[in-house]
Scaffold this active site. Structure first.
Site, PDB file in Angstrom:
ATOM      1  N   PRO A   1       5.203   3.526 -15.625  1.00  0.00           N
ATOM      2  CA  PRO A   1       6.662   3.385 -15.511  1.00  0.00           C
ATOM      3  C   PRO A   1       7.236   2.819 -16.802  1.00  0.00           C
ATOM      4  O   PRO A   1       6.746   1.814 -17.325  1.00  0.00           O
ATOM      5  CB  PRO A   1       6.830   2.394 -14.354  1.00  0.00           C
ATOM      6  CG  PRO A   1       5.561   1.593 -14.371  1.00  0.00           C
ATOM      7  CD  PRO A   1       4.485   2.530 -14.810  1.00  0.00           C
ATOM      8  N   MET A   2       8.276   3.466 -17.338  1.00  0.00           N
ATOM      9  CA  MET A   2       8.937   2.992 -18.558  1.00  0.00           C
ATOM     10  C   MET A   2      10.434   3.198 -18.423  1.00  0.00           C
ATOM     11  O   MET A   2      10.893   4.306 -18.149  1.00  0.00           O
ATOM     12  CB  MET A   2       8.412   3.731 -19.792  1.00  0.00           C
ATOM     13  CG  MET A   2       6.967   3.427 -20.148  1.00  0.00           C
ATOM     14  SD  MET A   2       6.396   4.394 -21.568  1.00  0.00           S
ATOM     15  CE  MET A   2       6.096   5.988 -20.766  1.00  0.00           C
TER      16      MET A   2
ATOM     17  N   GLN B   1       8.771   2.257  -8.404  1.00  0.00           N
ATOM     18  CA  GLN B   1       8.466   0.867  -8.761  1.00  0.00           C
ATOM     19  C   GLN B   1       9.725   0.013  -8.688  1.00  0.00           C
ATOM     20  O   GLN B   1      10.778   0.395  -9.200  1.00  0.00           O
ATOM     21  CB  GLN B   1       7.875   0.760 -10.172  1.00  0.00           C
ATOM     22  CG  GLN B   1       7.378  -0.648 -10.477  1.00  0.00           C
ATOM     23  CD  GLN B   1       6.982  -0.852 -11.932  1.00  0.00           C
ATOM     24  OE1 GLN B   1       7.831  -0.848 -12.798  1.00  0.00           O
ATOM     25  NE2 GLN B   1       5.688  -1.037 -12.172  1.00  0.00           N
TER      26      GLN B   1
ATOM     27  N   CYS C   1       6.663  -6.694 -16.407  1.00  0.00           N
ATOM     28  CA  CYS C   1       7.637  -6.408 -17.466  1.00  0.00           C
ATOM     29  C   CYS C   1       7.928  -7.677 -18.269  1.00  0.00           C
ATOM     30  O   CYS C   1       8.321  -8.704 -17.706  1.00  0.00           O
ATOM     31  CB  CYS C   1       8.933  -5.851 -16.880  1.00  0.00           C
ATOM     32  SG  CYS C   1      10.168  -5.482 -18.164  1.00  0.00           S
TER      33      CYS C   1
ATOM     34  N   LYS D   1       1.690  -3.751 -10.600  1.00  0.00           N
ATOM     35  CA  LYS D   1       1.392  -3.628 -12.031  1.00  0.00           C
ATOM     36  C   LYS D   1       1.723  -4.970 -12.672  1.00  0.00           C
ATOM     37  O   LYS D   1       2.813  -5.513 -12.477  1.00  0.00           O
ATOM     38  CB  LYS D   1       2.206  -2.516 -12.679  1.00  0.00           C
ATOM     39  CG  LYS D   1       1.827  -2.260 -14.146  1.00  0.00           C
ATOM     40  CD  LYS D   1       2.567  -1.048 -14.709  1.00  0.00           C
ATOM     41  CE  LYS D   1       2.040  -0.689 -16.098  1.00  0.00           C
ATOM     42  NZ  LYS D   1       2.318  -1.707 -17.115  1.00  0.00           N
TER      43      LYS D   1
ATOM     44  N   HIS E   1      -2.132  -4.404 -17.479  1.00  0.00           N
ATOM     45  CA  HIS E   1      -1.907  -4.217 -18.912  1.00  0.00           C
ATOM     46  C   HIS E   1      -2.627  -5.357 -19.622  1.00  0.00           C
ATOM     47  O   HIS E   1      -2.396  -6.536 -19.301  1.00  0.00           O
ATOM     48  CB  HIS E   1      -0.409  -4.255 -19.222  1.00  0.00           C
ATOM     49  CG  HIS E   1      -0.073  -3.984 -20.657  1.00  0.00           C
ATOM     50  ND1 HIS E   1       0.799  -3.005 -21.041  1.00  0.00           N
ATOM     51  CD2 HIS E   1      -0.509  -4.558 -21.802  1.00  0.00           C
ATOM     52  CE1 HIS E   1       0.909  -2.983 -22.358  1.00  0.00           C
ATOM     53  NE2 HIS E   1       0.112  -3.932 -22.838  1.00  0.00           N
TER      54      HIS E   1
ATOM     55  N   ASP F   1      -2.713   0.422 -24.879  1.00  0.00           N
ATOM     56  CA  ASP F   1      -3.279   1.010 -26.109  1.00  0.00           C
ATOM     57  C   ASP F   1      -4.107   2.263 -25.871  1.00  0.00           C
ATOM     58  O   ASP F   1      -5.156   2.451 -26.494  1.00  0.00           O
ATOM     59  CB  ASP F   1      -4.107  -0.031 -26.867  1.00  0.00           C
ATOM     60  CG  ASP F   1      -3.249  -1.120 -27.486  1.00  0.00           C
ATOM     61  OD1 ASP F   1      -2.008  -0.972 -27.476  1.00  0.00           O
ATOM     62  OD2 ASP F   1      -3.805  -2.116 -27.975  1.00  0.00           O
TER      63      ASP F   1
ATOM     64  N   GLY G   1       1.270   4.799 -21.167  1.00  0.00           N
ATOM     65  CA  GLY G   1       2.686   4.539 -21.329  1.00  0.00           C
ATOM     66  C   GLY G   1       3.201   5.072 -22.649  1.00  0.00           C
ATOM     67  O   GLY G   1       3.488   6.257 -22.803  1.00  0.00           O
TER      68      GLY G   1
END
Length: 346
Positions: A16-17, A70, A100, A139, A169, A202, A224
């Site tokens: 999700p971005m 999300q 986030c 997440k 992440h 990454d 992402g």
């Protein structure tokens, strides 16, 4: 990876971005092989108030499935209410954003800020799980900063809350997107977790994806930023995982063609005005590395007519064909850190 009734072997997932993973981009990534796609993250408070822009973010088509909505927030009540609203749009599962790092999210006590309040994080997770009948996942990041990495303490709390999987992440909130993602911590999460673990951070190439699976033992991976302007990465990862080598090598014509397709979908989903405006952020990545691209990019971000944008892109493709004949473009085998081909100036 098994989440509820969903069972996918080593899934490659679109992360999700915000302002990126809208319907148009999700469709593109799905076509190139993304196994699961996520919406942009959506404010629980905005859903409670019925903010139209937030509601629109939850819309998806069957073609996109498995698709995930999300949500984020810092209140048990708000998150439970938002979860019920989101679940009514029938996603395959619901995800909670506890990772986030942006100030407008973490600065208001949501997202990664909850890493400093693991008990509250667990209560929010439990309230969402209790509120809906579909699977709920999370997440997050490994901690608030390097001095307070607490992901291993958080895992059992989330498991006890009923969370069905966790995407991690490999950075702290304080690191934002700087430095290198710490894959070792993701591997530790996998060692301790009883639920599926999705590794994130990454993955810029198919080789990175394979390395992430091997290094962490994760059940799935999530891509992402590495997919922005490069949806081909999903196809390349699947080729490497399933066949042992990458055979898709996008050249300038492929990249321009997908940029045009993306623009058409954006206009279709958002209308001519906003569909054209919101595509502007993508041209730099689609065209990165091509000759004399700055002049073309300046024209693209000033043009308000989407059909004229297509004309500019097609004219630039013709220019690139000439540059190639003149020897100003050459292809080489390594694209970022992978076997993909890339176009650069000699």
């Amino acid at each position: 990876m098994r989440i509820g009734k969903l069972h996918i072997e080593r899934p490659v997932i679109l992360a999700p971005m915000e302002d990126v993973t809208d319907r148009s981009f999700r469709k593109i990534c799905k076509r190139f092989g993304a196994d699961v796609v996520y919406t942009e993250f959506i404010s629980a408070e905005a859903l409670r108030r019925g903010v139209e822009k937030s509601v629109q973010k939850m819309l998806f088509e069957d073609y996109e499935r498995p698709a995930v909505i999300q949500i984020f927030g810092n209140s048990e009540e708000a998150m439970a209410e938002a979860a019920v609203i989101a679940a009514s749009y029938a996603p395959d599962y619901l995800d909670i954003n506890f990772g986030c790092p942006a100030k407008k999210v973490a600065g208001k006590g949501a997202g990664a800020a909850l890493l400093r309040e693991p008990e509250k994080m667990a209560r929010i997770a439990a309230s969402v799980v209790k509120a809906v009948s579909i699977p709920v996942t999370v997440k997050t990041r490994i901690g608030w900063d390097r001095e307070s990495i607490n992901i291993l303490d958080i895992i059992p709390r989330l498991e006890d809350a009923g969370i069905g999987a966790i995407a991690v992440h490999g950075r702290t909130r304080s690191e934002m997107y700087k430095g290198t993602a710490d894959w070792d911590w993701i591997a530790r999460v996998k060692e301790h977790a009883r639920i599926p673990v999705i590794a994130n951070g990454d993955i810029w190439s198919a080789r990175d994806a394979l390395a992430m699976f091997n290094h962490t033992g994760a059940d799935g991976i999530m891509i992402g930023r590495g997919s922005i302007g490069n949806p081909f990465i999903f196809k390349q990862v699947k080729e490497l995982l399933q066949g042992g080598s990458v055979v898709t090598f996008p050249g300038f014509s492929d990249r321009i063609a997908v940029a045009i397709e993306h623009l058409r979908l954006s206009v279709e989903c958002k209308g001519e005005k906003y569909g054209t405006l919101e595509m502007r952020r993508h041209y730099a990545t689609y065209l990165k590395g091509l000759p004399k691209v700055s002049r073309v990019r300046d024209r693209l971000v000033r043009e308000n007519n989407w059909q004229h944008v297509i004309e500019i892109l097609r004219d630039y493709e013709t220019d690139c064909e000439r540059y190639a004949k003149e020897g100003k473009i050459r292809e080489y085998a390594e694209y970022l850190n992978d076997h993909s081909k890339r176009l650069v100036l000699k």
